[in-house]
Design an enzyme around this catalytic site. Structure first.
Site, PDB file in Angstrom:
ATOM      1  N   GLY A  84      -2.195  -5.224  -0.414  1.00  0.00           N
ATOM      2  CA  GLY A  84      -1.738  -6.357   0.370  1.00  0.00           C
ATOM      3  C   GLY A  84      -1.901  -7.654  -0.402  1.00  0.00           C
ATOM      4  N   GLY A 133      -2.992  -1.323   0.260  1.00  0.00           N
ATOM      5  CA  GLY A 133      -1.780  -1.265   1.062  1.00  0.00           C
ATOM      6  C   GLY A 133      -0.690  -0.402   0.460  1.00  0.00           C
ATOM      7  N   GLU A 156     -11.482  -1.463  -1.917  1.00  0.00           N
ATOM      8  CA  GLU A 156     -11.855  -2.590  -1.058  1.00  0.00           C
ATOM      9  C   GLU A 156     -13.309  -3.030  -1.152  1.00  0.00           C
ATOM     10  OE1 GLU A 156      -8.012  -1.106   0.345  1.00  0.00           O
ATOM     11  OE2 GLU A 156      -9.874  -0.114  -0.223  1.00  0.00           O
ATOM     12  N   ASP A 164      -8.717   0.350   4.506  1.00  0.00           N
ATOM     13  CA  ASP A 164      -7.943   0.254   5.746  1.00  0.00           C
ATOM     14  C   ASP A 164      -6.619   0.983   5.560  1.00  0.00           C
ATOM     15  OD1 ASP A 164      -6.892  -1.653   3.959  1.00  0.00           O
ATOM     16  OD2 ASP A 164      -6.387  -3.068   5.541  1.00  0.00           O
TER      17      ASP A 164
END
Length: 376
Positions: A84, A133, A156, A164
């Site tokens: 992301g 992402g 992350e 996520d």
């Protein structure tokens, strides 16, 4: 993984011509519709607008009888997607109220769930770098293709965040404790290990990707794969299963680190040293997320949990500091707070899983809530 960013890499689409400034290119070739992530200078990092465009395209193609297969690739030579747009998240967490990031994650996680349930073959070409992402828009697909250039990771914890985009769902289902190892360390893996961990299904040499994409225009996916798929290069994780499974089976991050340091394998000791550079809070929340994800089961329930965790992370010191150190200032010396594992209390971890009330993601519908243990 550096090189020209002109869309001429092994997994790249032909020069798209007009409209090339669009962050997601949509095109149809025969029976296949193509999504091309088109921000090569940012390694195709996902923005909110890109997520919405992908979702709109999937809606149109789902109801188009002429489209039999959907394919996602990345422009440029370096990879499918590096994750992301965390610079935007950093600015929102530091200076804003977090609402922009929460809205982005809401749409992104819904897209991840949609990809997993898409009724037509969804072919993800995971050539080059596929992280964060990028895993979310690929590894939930029904046909996941890696190459010898693939570098897949959920990194992350290195930025004070927690895996996520359904990453805790995927890693919780990996054999033994391999997923725990990958989630806590953020280690990059190649094609062979991606297949072992259940993050990919097939390996196609990067040089064969253009031919594979051409064949998808005319052939069903299994026939195109039969022409191009090969055995992957050997991985590393299978040979490390003994110490990974025994060390990461512990109930706390402190005990995992202790076991790694005591094991005797140099790779285990090196892994412990890596963990001690990560955000202590993120490590503990990640371990709790994975253990809970195993019990929650369904992807939608895990995504609901991840949404709670991600929204909670927006108000933490470590997310802002981690992105600053790794991406903004690039000094690679984050100053975590708390600085040590022993200083992160159980209550500090538990607050990441607090219900969001009317702001819940709401994917799973009525029944067991994301934070509840269905096993009691």
């Amino acid at each position: 993984m550096t090189g020209p960013e002109n869309g001429t890499g092994p997994g790249a689409q032909p020069n798209p011509g007009p409209g090339a400034e669009e962050p997601v290119l949509l095109r149809t070739r025969g029976r296949a519709a193509h999504l091309v992530l088109n921000r090569p200078k940012a390694l195709n990092a996902l923005s909110h607008a890109m997520v919405r465009r992908i979702d709109e395209a999937l809606t149109a193609w789902e109801h188009d009888p002429a489209v039999e297969t959907v394919v996602i690739t990345g422009a440029g030579e370096r990879g499918l997607c590096a994750g992301g747009d965390i610079r935007s998240i950093h600015a929102d967490a530091r200076d804003g109220d977090g609402s922009a990031s929460a809205a982005f994650w809401r749409d992104e996680y819904r897209l991840n769930a949609r990809i997993a349930r898409y009724p037509k073959p969804y072919v993800a070409v995971m050539d080059g770098i596929v992280m964060g992402g990028g895993v979310g828009v690929s590894a939930h697909g029904s046909v996941r293709v890696v190459t010898e250039r693939s570098r897949v990771a959920m990194p992350e914890t290195g930025i004070g965040f927690v895996p996520d985009v359904g990453g805790t769902h995927l890693l919780a289902r990996a054999p033994g404790e391999l997923g725990t190892h990958l989630a806590l360390t953020g280690a990059q893996i190649g094609a062979g290990d991606a297949l072992l961990c259940g993050l990919a299904d097939h390996c196609v040499p990067s040089g064969s990707i253009p031919g594979f994409l051409d064949d998808l225009a005319d052939l069903p996916v299994p026939e195109a794969l039969a022409r191009h798929a090969e055995n992957p290069p050997p991985g590393e994780l299978a040979g490390r299963r003994e110490w990974i499974d025994s060390c990461y089976a512990a109930d706390s991050v402190e005990e995992i680190v202790r076991r790694l340091l005591a094991h005797g394998d140099p790779a285990a000791k090196e892994t412990a040293e890596t963990l001690l550079t990560r955000s202590p809070t993120a490590l503990k929340v990640t371990l709790a997320s994975l253990r809970r994800a195993r019990r929650l089961g369904a992807l939608e329930r895990v995504l609901e949990q991840e949404y709670r965790v991600s929204c909670a992370a927006l108000s933490t010191h470590d997310l802002v500091e981690g992105i600053r150190a790794q991406v903004v200032d690039k000094d690679r010396t984050p100053r975590w707070s708390p600085a040590g594992l022993a200083e992160v209390a159980d209550a500090d971890v538990e607050r990441f899983f607090a219900p969001l009330g009317e702001h819940e993601l709401g994917l799973a519908g009525p029944g067991t809530a994301a934070g509840e243990d269905p096993a009691g």
